[in-house]
Design an enzyme around this catalytic site. Sequence first.
Site, mmCIF file in Angstrom:
data_model
loop_
_atom_site.group_PDB
_atom_site.id
_atom_site.type_symbol
_atom_site.label_atom_id
_atom_site.label_comp_id
_atom_site.label_asym_id
_atom_site.label_seq_id
_atom_site.Cartn_x
_atom_site.Cartn_y
_atom_site.Cartn_z
ATOM 1 N N CYS A 79 22.899 -52.862 -6.546
ATOM 2 C CA CYS A 79 21.456 -52.885 -6.321
ATOM 3 C C CYS A 79 20.717 -52.356 -7.556
ATOM 4 C CB CYS A 79 21.086 -52.160 -5.028
ATOM 5 S SG CYS A 79 19.398 -52.582 -4.489
ATOM 6 N N HIS A 178 23.903 -55.344 -1.464
ATOM 7 C CA HIS A 178 24.689 -54.166 -1.095
ATOM 8 C C HIS A 178 25.994 -54.623 -0.441
ATOM 9 C CE1 HIS A 178 21.805 -50.841 -1.701
ATOM 10 N NE2 HIS A 178 20.885 -51.759 -1.451
ATOM 11 N N GLU A 180 28.346 -52.796 0.580
ATOM 12 C CA GLU A 180 28.693 -51.845 1.644
ATOM 13 C C GLU A 180 27.884 -52.073 2.911
ATOM 14 O OE1 GLU A 180 25.196 -49.750 -0.289
ATOM 15 O OE2 GLU A 180 26.711 -51.237 -0.840
#
EC number: 4.3.2.10
Length: 197
Positions: A79, A178, A180
């Site tokens: 990001c 992202h 994650e």
Amino acid sequence: MIAILDYGSGNLRSAQRAFETSGKEVLITSDYETALNAEGLVVPGVGAFAACMQGLLKVRGDQIVRERFAAKRPTLGICVGMQILFARGIEHGEHAGVGMWGATVEKLNAPILPHMGWNTVRPAAGSTLFAGVEDQSFYFVHSYAAKESVGVMSTLAHHGEDFIAAIEDGALSATQFHPEKSSDAGLHVIKNWTQTL
């Protein structure tokens, strides 16, 4: 061991949990030597370009990234952790980045900002990061992005206009989304990256 660079930006715990699914030990650290010598380094980032860059400079993260790149040690920006690797950003005025790639991070020309939610990407041919998840969607939250080609392997996405969603440049990789927060597809990208360590 994978080090997640703690420079005051990013959801470090959620990143740590996601990278632990690779089976590797994952350590959150701001220590120069630990980050420099880790098998893999993750540079997260949430918020404004200038604030992230300021935090990175405080822990000499710019030097760590450059030294790891020269030594061919894998590093992954996420990001705003990707954005600050470019030459400059123009969020709230012009600010210098780490300068690994020559582009400027600019505001997206899109009807709705921020670009928030799931979006598909167009992986570059031969991409390591997206092997096995070429047709999947990933989770984005941003209003700024790099748009111009920087002469390295780039994966694109579209929101109002095309922008760089990921870069693979030797040992240095980065994603605008992202991983994650991107469910199974994101964990697959993380796994692909950890297999390069």
